[in-house]
Design an enzyme around this catalytic site. Structure first.
Site, PDB file in Angstrom:
ATOM      1  N   CYS A   1       6.570  -7.441   6.758  1.00 39.24           N
ATOM      2  CA  CYS A   1       7.666  -7.001   7.623  1.00 39.24           C
ATOM      3  C   CYS A   1       8.017  -8.118   8.590  1.00 39.24           C
ATOM      4  CB  CYS A   1       7.285  -5.749   8.398  1.00 39.24           C
ATOM      5  SG  CYS A   1       8.690  -5.022   9.293  1.00 39.24           S
TER       6      CYS A   1
ATOM      7  N   CYS B   1       3.582   8.431   1.559  1.00 39.87           N
ATOM      8  CA  CYS B   1       4.146   7.439   2.463  1.00 39.87           C
ATOM      9  C   CYS B   1       4.298   6.155   1.641  1.00 39.87           C
ATOM     10  CB  CYS B   1       3.169   7.263   3.619  1.00 39.87           C
ATOM     11  SG  CYS B   1       3.643   5.983   4.769  1.00 39.87           S
TER      12      CYS B   1
ATOM     13  N   CYS C   1      -0.667   5.499   9.959  1.00 41.70           N
ATOM     14  CA  CYS C   1       0.553   4.795  10.382  1.00 41.70           C
ATOM     15  C   CYS C   1       0.206   3.491  11.072  1.00 41.70           C
ATOM     16  CB  CYS C   1       1.318   5.617  11.419  1.00 41.70           C
ATOM     17  SG  CYS C   1       2.130   7.038  10.762  1.00 41.70           S
TER      18      CYS C   1
ATOM     19  N   CYS D   1       1.765  -2.905  15.339  1.00 43.37           N
ATOM     20  CA  CYS D   1       1.734  -2.563  13.912  1.00 43.37           C
ATOM     21  C   CYS D   1       1.070  -3.657  13.093  1.00 43.37           C
ATOM     22  CB  CYS D   1       3.162  -2.318  13.417  1.00 43.37           C
ATOM     23  SG  CYS D   1       3.261  -1.958  11.646  1.00 43.37           S
TER      24      CYS D   1
ATOM     25  N   CYS E   1       6.737  -5.693  15.282  1.00 41.05           N
ATOM     26  CA  CYS E   1       6.376  -4.721  16.325  1.00 41.05           C
ATOM     27  C   CYS E   1       4.927  -5.004  16.729  1.00 41.05           C
ATOM     28  CB  CYS E   1       6.514  -3.288  15.797  1.00 41.05           C
ATOM     29  SG  CYS E   1       8.204  -2.878  15.341  1.00 41.05           S
TER      30      CYS E   1
ATOM     31  N   GLU F   1       0.837  -1.189   0.000  1.00 44.99           N
ATOM     32  CA  GLU F   1       0.000   0.000   0.000  1.00 44.99           C
ATOM     33  C   GLU F   1       0.879   1.248   0.000  1.00 44.99           C
ATOM     34  OE1 GLU F   1      -4.120  -1.422   1.937  1.00 44.99           O
ATOM     35  OE2 GLU F   1      -2.639  -0.891   3.437  1.00 44.99           O
TER      36      GLU F   1
HETATM   37  N1  SAH Z   1       9.628  -0.040   9.701  1.00 39.82           N
HETATM   38  C1  SAH Z   1       9.792   1.382   9.725  1.00 39.82           C
HETATM   39  C2  SAH Z   1       8.827   2.137   8.828  1.00 39.82           C
HETATM   40  C3  SAH Z   1       7.353   1.763   8.861  1.00 39.82           C
HETATM   41  S1  SAH Z   1       6.330   2.239  10.208  1.00 39.82           S
HETATM   42  C4  SAH Z   1       9.674   1.889  11.145  1.00 39.82           C
HETATM   43  O1  SAH Z   1       9.260   1.129  12.009  1.00 39.82           O
HETATM   44  O2  SAH Z   1      10.028   3.028  11.407  1.00 39.82           O
HETATM   45  C5  SAH Z   1       6.112   3.957  10.183  1.00 39.82           C
HETATM   46  C6  SAH Z   1       5.775   4.507  11.581  1.00 39.82           C
HETATM   47  O3  SAH Z   1       4.454   4.126  12.026  1.00 39.82           O
HETATM   48  C7  SAH Z   1       6.735   3.966  12.632  1.00 39.82           C
HETATM   49  O4  SAH Z   1       7.136   5.002  13.481  1.00 39.82           O
HETATM   50  C8  SAH Z   1       5.855   2.958  13.346  1.00 39.82           C
HETATM   51  O5  SAH Z   1       6.349   2.650  14.598  1.00 39.82           O
HETATM   52  C9  SAH Z   1       4.531   3.679  13.366  1.00 39.82           C
HETATM   53  N2  SAH Z   1       3.390   2.828  13.699  1.00 39.82           N
HETATM   54  C10 SAH Z   1       3.305   1.492  13.614  1.00 39.82           C
HETATM   55  N3  SAH Z   1       2.092   1.063  14.041  1.00 39.82           N
HETATM   56  C11 SAH Z   1       1.408   2.169  14.396  1.00 39.82           C
HETATM   57  C12 SAH Z   1       0.098   2.396  14.881  1.00 39.82           C
HETATM   58  N4  SAH Z   1      -0.740   1.388  15.061  1.00 39.82           N
HETATM   59  N5  SAH Z   1      -0.289   3.664  15.132  1.00 39.82           N
HETATM   60  C13 SAH Z   1       0.561   4.704  14.890  1.00 39.82           C
HETATM   61  N6  SAH Z   1       1.799   4.554  14.422  1.00 39.82           N
HETATM   62  C14 SAH Z   1       2.235   3.302  14.175  1.00 39.82           C
END
Ligand code: SAH
Length: 333
Positions: free
Chosen positions: A104, A97, A327, A111, A108, A83
């Site tokens: 991935c 974005c 995000c 996420c 995390c 996406e």
């Molecule tokens: N893998 C990279 C880039 C993708 S995530 C990274 O982790 O930085 C982009 C951003 O969205 C990151 O800061 C991530 O931690 C955040 N993110 C992930 N899940 C989220 C959520 N449920 N709500 C808000 N931000 C989130």
């Protein structure tokens, strides 16, 4: 459009090299297939139709959020799915974005992409096509694509060669002409990648998804912290600052009762007090995980404690959440 593949086909067929530039220009201007590249002779268009896909990622779905955020579902030739999201700002500026991997591996806990599990690395052309698509959408909205953030699906540092090559294309005057200062690579804190970025000639921005100010909390949220704990990560960031003269952006997601107490704010301020960091506090967007966003009063108390401890922060409001474009919400539906 895979420009490298196109260039080698053109060479093989005895075509002048400027054809590659004409094709890229046509794509930026709105062409959706070789048949639309009017600068090409008909025979060349037909031949390309048989040999090379025009888009490396085919838009399969386009949804528009109430706030104007546009999200595309994109499919690669092998069925991989990613996406990309276009975010509107005031004054005709737009940020795209982009995704760097179709999934991935880093899991995390907060996420949605992390819950999908690993997927393949995107190619430079697949990354660049997302930006071209977004630039066209911005133009159709009478606006300009000004910023690119690698905050879509995947961990850009685990696909850094392709990401940097795509950044080169995004920055090139004959590409999208977007200054590297307006391109940001966001990472979970993949330390070897940070070191490589520090030494790379392209002056792109670095953002770190920190999300916690102590190792126990961070390890519970982000398994990568066991490998690269906070002290280790921040010293890599300081080396990056010293080498490049650029500040590092720190992303801090506020999770109710997990990392949003005033004591967490004070700990964060102690970690980052040396002026080399800029903190973005992010609202949590709901995913299937066990977390909740911090309620407004807890968020205010956290930001107040941060300011009292001498650390300035910006708050990044969530966009596009009604169409799961925010995000952390990007994943195969
Ligand atoms: N893998 C990279 C880039 C993708 S995530 C990274 O982790 O930085 C982009 C951003 O969205 C990151 O800061 C991530 O931690 C955040 N993110 C992930 N899940 C989220 C959520 N449920 N709500 C808000 N931000 C989130």
């Amino acid at each position: 459009m895979d420009r490298a593949a196109l260039a080698s086909l053109l060479a093989e067929w005895g075509q002048p090299p400027y054809r590659a530039r004409q094709a890229a220009e046509a794509q930026r201007a709105g062409a959706d297939g070789w048949a639309d590249v009017s600068a090409f002779p008909a025979a060349l268009r037909a031949r390309l139709e048989e040999h090379l896909p025009f888009w490396t990622l085919e838009p399969r779905q386009r949804v528009v959020s109430r706030d104007g955020t546009v999200k595309w579902g994109l499919r690669a030739g092998d069925g991989a799915f990613v996406e990309a999201v276009l975010i509107a700002h005031e004054e005709g500026r737009r940020t795209v974005c982009v995704s760097s991997q179709a999934g991935c591996a880093l899991a995390c806990r907060f996420c949605a992409t992390g819950a999908m599990g690993p997927g393949r690395d995107l190619t430079p052309a697949e990354i660049l096509d997302q930006a071209v698509l977004a630039a066209r959408e911005a133009a159709a909205q009478d606006a300009r694509l000004t910023n690119v953030v690698f905050m879509g699906m995947g961990e850009p540092m685990q696909n850094l060669d392709a990401v940097l090559e795509a950044c080169g294309g995004i920055a090139a005057p004959e590409g999208l002409g977007i200054s590297p200062r307006r391109i940001a690579i966001s990472t979970v804190g993949w330390v070897p990648g940070i070191a490589r970025l520090a030494d790379h000639p392209l002056a792109v921005r670095l953002a770190i998804s920190l999300h916690a100010a102590d190792d126990d909390t961070r390890s519970a949220l982000m398994p990568i912290n066991a490998r690269y704990p906070i002290a280790n990560l921040l010293s890599a960031c300081r080396r990056y600052c010293d080498t490049t003269g650029r500040r590092v952006f720190i992303e801090y997601l506020l999770l109710d009762g997990v990392n949003d107490a005033p004591a967490d704010a004070r700990r964060l301020a102690r970690l980052l007090r040396d002026g080399r960091f800029h903190v973005n506090v992010i609202e949590y967007n709901p995913t299937a995980g066990p977390y909740r966003a911090s309620p407004p009063e807890r968020r205010r108390a956290f930001l107040g404690a941060l300011a009292d401890a001498g650390l300035e922060a910006s708050v990044r409001r969530s966009r596009g959440a009604d169409v799961a474009a925010a995000c952390g919400q990007l994943a195969r539906a």
